[in-house]
Write a protein that holds these residues in place. Sequence first.
Motif: not given
Length: 163
Positions: A89, A92, A106, A108, A118-122, A142
């Motif tokens: 991500g 950031w 962003n 992740g 897969e995590c995020g983007p958050s 996330l």
Amino acid sequence: MKSLKMRVLGGAVIVMCAAVSAATFAATIGPAGTSFSATGSIITSTQFYANSGCGITVSGVVASDGSYAQINSAAITDGGVCGLPVLNGLPWKLVATSATTFSIENFGFGYAISGLGECGPSTINGSWNVAANTLTTSNQPLGGKCTVNYLSIKASPALTVSP
């Protein structure tokens, strides 16, 4: 017609006040234009996997107006299972939301082994300890049923925050 003009003008004044009010809650990061690096610890988890704690390194630059810091590179360090999570991500955006709080937009991560998530983007939020020059967060959800269980990084050179 006069009533419509007054409503439009009144609405514009409300929007302007809200924009000014939101701007007053932001803080400035310094020194402006400075490159920095940071090291620390990170613990992440998904519904399928959790690590027990790994090192993290990041590097970036403070915006020329101090409104944010951009993190351009990030990596999880240490061997063994710490080689599984991969940060993504980037870049950031680190924003000081007050003199003692921050958000990273962003954020992740994923995993070198497919199927772990897969995590995020958050956006994650946390606290900023200016005296210790450390950003810390915990239990930040996330997207992808993932969590940043813990993150703590210390910047070099020291960053400042002005309300």
